[in-house]
Design a protein around this motif. Structure first.
Motif, PDB file in Angstrom:
ATOM      1  N   TRP A   1       0.829  -1.210   0.000  1.00 47.21           N
ATOM      2  CA  TRP A   1       0.000   0.000   0.000  1.00 47.21           C
ATOM      3  C   TRP A   1       0.859   1.254   0.000  1.00 47.21           C
ATOM      4  O   TRP A   1       0.530   2.261  -0.627  1.00 47.21           O
ATOM      5  CB  TRP A   1      -0.932  -0.011   1.205  1.00 47.21           C
ATOM      6  CG  TRP A   1      -1.853   1.164   1.236  1.00 47.21           C
ATOM      7  CD1 TRP A   1      -1.777   2.247   2.053  1.00 47.21           C
ATOM      8  CD2 TRP A   1      -2.993   1.392   0.399  1.00 47.21           C
ATOM      9  NE1 TRP A   1      -2.792   3.131   1.789  1.00 47.21           N
ATOM     10  CE2 TRP A   1      -3.559   2.633   0.774  1.00 47.21           C
ATOM     11  CE3 TRP A   1      -3.588   0.671  -0.633  1.00 47.21           C
ATOM     12  CZ2 TRP A   1      -4.691   3.163   0.146  1.00 47.21           C
ATOM     13  CZ3 TRP A   1      -4.717   1.186  -1.251  1.00 47.21           C
ATOM     14  CH2 TRP A   1      -5.249   2.428  -0.853  1.00 47.21           C
TER      15      TRP A   1
ATOM     16  N   ARG B   1      -0.115   1.227  -5.268  1.00 46.51           N
ATOM     17  CA  ARG B   1      -1.404   1.463  -4.617  1.00 46.51           C
ATOM     18  C   ARG B   1      -2.561   1.212  -5.593  1.00 46.51           C
ATOM     19  O   ARG B   1      -3.577   0.626  -5.224  1.00 46.51           O
ATOM     20  CB  ARG B   1      -1.472   2.872  -4.037  1.00 46.51           C
ATOM     21  CG  ARG B   1      -2.595   3.004  -3.031  1.00 46.51           C
ATOM     22  CD  ARG B   1      -2.500   4.281  -2.256  1.00 46.51           C
ATOM     23  NE  ARG B   1      -1.482   4.175  -1.226  1.00 46.51           N
ATOM     24  CZ  ARG B   1      -1.207   5.134  -0.350  1.00 46.51           C
ATOM     25  NH1 ARG B   1      -1.869   6.277  -0.382  1.00 46.51           N
ATOM     26  NH2 ARG B   1      -0.273   4.968   0.550  1.00 46.51           N
ATOM     27  N   GLU B   2      -2.383   1.634  -6.840  1.00 47.87           N
ATOM     28  CA  GLU B   2      -3.437   1.396  -7.833  1.00 47.87           C
ATOM     29  C   GLU B   2      -3.571  -0.098  -8.121  1.00 47.87           C
ATOM     30  O   GLU B   2      -4.676  -0.596  -8.350  1.00 47.87           O
ATOM     31  CB  GLU B   2      -3.161   2.178  -9.124  1.00 47.87           C
ATOM     32  CG  GLU B   2      -4.327   2.187 -10.071  1.00 47.87           C
ATOM     33  CD  GLU B   2      -5.661   2.581  -9.419  1.00 47.87           C
ATOM     34  OE1 GLU B   2      -6.674   1.911  -9.707  1.00 47.87           O
ATOM     35  OE2 GLU B   2      -5.706   3.546  -8.626  1.00 47.87           O
TER      36      GLU B   2
ATOM     37  N   ARG C   1      -5.695  -1.380  -5.341  1.00 47.57           N
ATOM     38  CA  ARG C   1      -7.100  -0.951  -5.510  1.00 47.57           C
ATOM     39  C   ARG C   1      -7.808  -1.786  -6.576  1.00 47.57           C
ATOM     40  O   ARG C   1      -8.986  -2.079  -6.445  1.00 47.57           O
ATOM     41  CB  ARG C   1      -7.160   0.522  -5.900  1.00 47.57           C
ATOM     42  CG  ARG C   1      -6.981   1.457  -4.745  1.00 47.57           C
ATOM     43  CD  ARG C   1      -7.293   2.898  -5.178  1.00 47.57           C
ATOM     44  NE  ARG C   1      -7.078   3.805  -4.087  1.00 47.57           N
ATOM     45  CZ  ARG C   1      -6.151   4.751  -4.059  1.00 47.57           C
ATOM     46  NH1 ARG C   1      -5.357   4.925  -5.094  1.00 47.57           N
ATOM     47  NH2 ARG C   1      -6.015   5.533  -3.023  1.00 47.57           N
TER      48      ARG C   1
END
Length: 171
Positions: free
Chosen positions: A59, A119-120, A123
């Motif tokens: 993250w 992070r993407e 997600r």
């Protein structure tokens, strides 16, 4: 004593204490997460892979190298990395683990790309798909209920005894 023991262990492998930074707990949690800004690559522990720490590192944009073992607790890192599309960071032997860490450490462009996209990746992965997980769990509950109802109906149909006690009473 834990720090002394770690320094001695690293020293036995030619790593001097001046090359180690052993950090204690950080409060608040945001300060703990901020420490990942000083980390280029996280090395997953073995034989008990990290779970929360692996997810935290990812993250915060830090790639994780993991060594997959034969048990559940030694394969969690492989599962997490596979789910975020990074199976190339999973090693299957100690030698491969070291090799993967060295190759990534020497590839500044790859590290930058991973840090910027991590992070993407999370997600977009099933790991953070709460709605999808809830739908799957709801479907599993429905399937279990349907199976239970079918089993109950089959058991009642096969039973010579009346289903309703009032049916057993005369007139």
């Amino acid at each position: 004593s834990a720090r002394r023991s770690l320094r001695e262990e690293f020293s036995g492998h030619g790593v001097g204490p001046d090359r180690l930074e052993l950090c204690g707990p950080e409060e608040p949690f945001a300060s703990h997460l901020a420490q990942y800004g000083d980390v280029d690559i996280a090395l997953d522990v073995f034989p008990y892979n990290g779970v929360a720490t692996t997810c935290e590192a990812l993250w915060m944009g830090v790639p994780v190298i993991t060594l997959a073992g034969p048990t559940h607790v030694s394969r969690v890192g492989a599962s997490i990395l596979s789910r975020v599309g990074l199976p190339e960071l999973v090693a299957n032997s100690a030698g491969e683990y070291v090799q993967k860490a060295l190759l990534l450490a020497r590839n500044a462009d790859r590290l930058r790309t991973l840090r910027a996209s991590m992070r993407e990746r999370l997600r977009a992965s099933a790991l953070l798909d709460a709605r999808g997980f809830a739908r799957s769990l709801e479907n599993a509950y429905r399937e279990m209920l349907d199976r239970w109802v079918q089993d109950e109906e089959a058991a009642q149909a096969a039973s010579p005894l009346p289903v309703d006690a009032s049916e057993a009473l005369p007139g």
